[in-house]
Design a protein around this motif. Structure first.
Motif, PDB file in Angstrom:
ATOM      1  N   ASN A 199       0.838  -1.201   0.000  1.00 60.44           N
ATOM      2  CA  ASN A 199       0.000   0.000   0.000  1.00 60.44           C
ATOM      3  C   ASN A 199       0.870   1.248   0.000  1.00 60.44           C
ATOM      4  O   ASN A 199       1.990   1.259   0.550  1.00 60.44           O
ATOM      5  N   CYS A 200       0.350   2.277  -0.618  1.00 57.11           N
ATOM      6  CA  CYS A 200       1.048   3.554  -0.645  1.00 57.11           C
ATOM      7  C   CYS A 200       1.110   4.126   0.775  1.00 57.11           C
ATOM      8  O   CYS A 200       0.091   4.151   1.491  1.00 57.11           O
ATOM      9  N   CYS A 203      -1.259   7.547   0.726  1.00 57.81           N
ATOM     10  CA  CYS A 203      -2.725   7.496   0.624  1.00 57.81           C
ATOM     11  C   CYS A 203      -3.305   6.123   0.907  1.00 57.81           C
ATOM     12  O   CYS A 203      -4.516   5.926   0.832  1.00 57.81           O
ATOM     13  N   ASN A 204      -2.440   5.154   1.189  1.00 59.48           N
ATOM     14  CA  ASN A 204      -2.849   3.781   1.513  1.00 59.48           C
ATOM     15  C   ASN A 204      -3.524   3.062   0.343  1.00 59.48           C
ATOM     16  O   ASN A 204      -4.202   2.067   0.520  1.00 59.48           O
ATOM     17  N   HIS A 205      -3.316   3.590  -0.865  1.00 62.53           N
ATOM     18  CA  HIS A 205      -3.879   2.913  -2.045  1.00 62.53           C
ATOM     19  C   HIS A 205      -3.057   1.659  -2.344  1.00 62.53           C
ATOM     20  O   HIS A 205      -1.834   1.645  -2.185  1.00 62.53           O
ATOM     21  N   THR A 206      -3.756   0.606  -2.753  1.00 62.04           N
ATOM     22  CA  THR A 206      -3.059  -0.638  -3.094  1.00 62.04           C
ATOM     23  C   THR A 206      -2.202  -0.407  -4.338  1.00 62.04           C
ATOM     24  O   THR A 206      -2.683   0.086  -5.371  1.00 62.04           O
ATOM     25  N   LEU A 207      -0.935  -0.777  -4.228  1.00 59.47           N
ATOM     26  CA  LEU A 207       0.014  -0.563  -5.320  1.00 59.47           C
ATOM     27  C   LEU A 207       0.114  -1.809  -6.203  1.00 59.47           C
ATOM     28  O   LEU A 207       0.273  -2.916  -5.681  1.00 59.47           O
ATOM     29  N   CYS A 214       2.931   5.721  -6.862  1.00 57.29           N
ATOM     30  CA  CYS A 214       1.534   5.398  -6.584  1.00 57.29           C
ATOM     31  C   CYS A 214       0.660   5.911  -7.726  1.00 57.29           C
ATOM     32  O   CYS A 214       0.732   7.100  -8.082  1.00 57.29           O
ATOM     33  N   GLU A 216      -2.347   6.481  -7.627  1.00 55.43           N
ATOM     34  CA  GLU A 216      -3.466   7.295  -7.085  1.00 55.43           C
ATOM     35  C   GLU A 216      -3.013   8.710  -6.744  1.00 55.43           C
ATOM     36  O   GLU A 216      -3.692   9.684  -7.119  1.00 55.43           O
ATOM     37  N   CYS A 217      -1.858   8.829  -6.064  1.00 56.84           N
ATOM     38  CA  CYS A 217      -1.408  10.140  -5.613  1.00 56.84           C
ATOM     39  C   CYS A 217      -0.068  10.554  -6.180  1.00 56.84           C
ATOM     40  O   CYS A 217       0.376  11.684  -5.969  1.00 56.84           O
TER      41      CYS A 217
END
Length: 223
Positions: A199-200, A203-207, A214, A216-217
């Motif tokens: 996870n990032c 932002c805790n987005h799954t990588l 990331c 997402e961010c």
């Protein structure tokens, strides 16, 4: 091919005859049309060819002394080797066939000439047309064993597959060190946890595997 081609064994022999030279002579190699084992006829010398070979050797040794006469001797030797070659070869072929008939059998069904080992004496046929019964039974038994063993192996594989996790996705290459993982939970090279998704940190987005940033961010992923 001269008239000798009308004789038997016209399709299962190799011509080893030599027309010229001191080793001139007639010899034929017959082969079994089932297993390809061979039998060679006794060597019959070709005297005219041998004599021409000796003449040519003598001409070569004395070429400096004989001059143009040397080429004349070579031509004479060549003519001597050719004279009577066809008739002598046909006679030798007949002798070879007569001797070969003691080593081969002719199948009444496929008309192949086969050796003693490929001959079914009970039926008067070759082993391809009338295979040995005992050998066929053993072959069938072995084929049946393989067939049943294969079926049992498939059933065992089906039972083993029932305990496999075929739903969870597995990483086959470690995102940390690029080593092959073969679906393991931890990398066998660096110990990276492959079961837990990365996870990032921002932002805790799954990588996705192998990500450097990331999606997402845009935060850079620490190695």
């Amino acid at each position: 091919m001269s008239e000798a081609s009308d004789l038997h064994f016209s399709n299962n022999y190799h011509d080893l005859c030599q027309q010229h030279g001191t080793g001139a002579g007639f010899q034929f190699e017959f082969y079994c049309q089932c297993c390809s084992d061979t039998w060679r006829s006794p060597f019959e010398p070709y005297r005219s060819g041998q004599a021409s070979g000796w003449m040519q050797q003598a001409s070569g040794l004395l070429s400096g002394l004989l001059g143009s006469m040397g080429s004349q001797i070579d031509n004479a030797a060549e003519g001597l080797a050719r004279a009577g070659w066809g008739t002598a070869r046909d006679d030798a072929f007949r002798h070879a066939i007569a001797a070969a008939q003691a080593h081969f059998h002719r199948c009444a069904h496929c008309h192949s000439y086969v050796c003693e080992r490929c001959w079914n004496i009970d039926s008067g046929l070759c082993q391809r047309c009338a295979p040995d019964l005992a050998a066929e039974i053993q072959t069938a038994k072995h084929a049946g064993t393989i067939e049943v063993a294969t079926q049992q192996a498939r059933l065992a594989g089906n039972s083993a597959a029932a305990n496999l996790d075929t739903v969870t996705s597995r990483q086959l290459v470690c995102p940390s060190c690029n080593a092959e993982t073969r679906g393991a939970k931890f990398c066998p090279q660096c110990g990276h946890n492959l079961a837990a998704p990365a996870n990032c940190r921002a932002c805790n987005h799954t990588l996705p595997a192998g990500s450097r940033f990331c999606p997402e961010c845009g935060q850079g992923v620490a190695a």
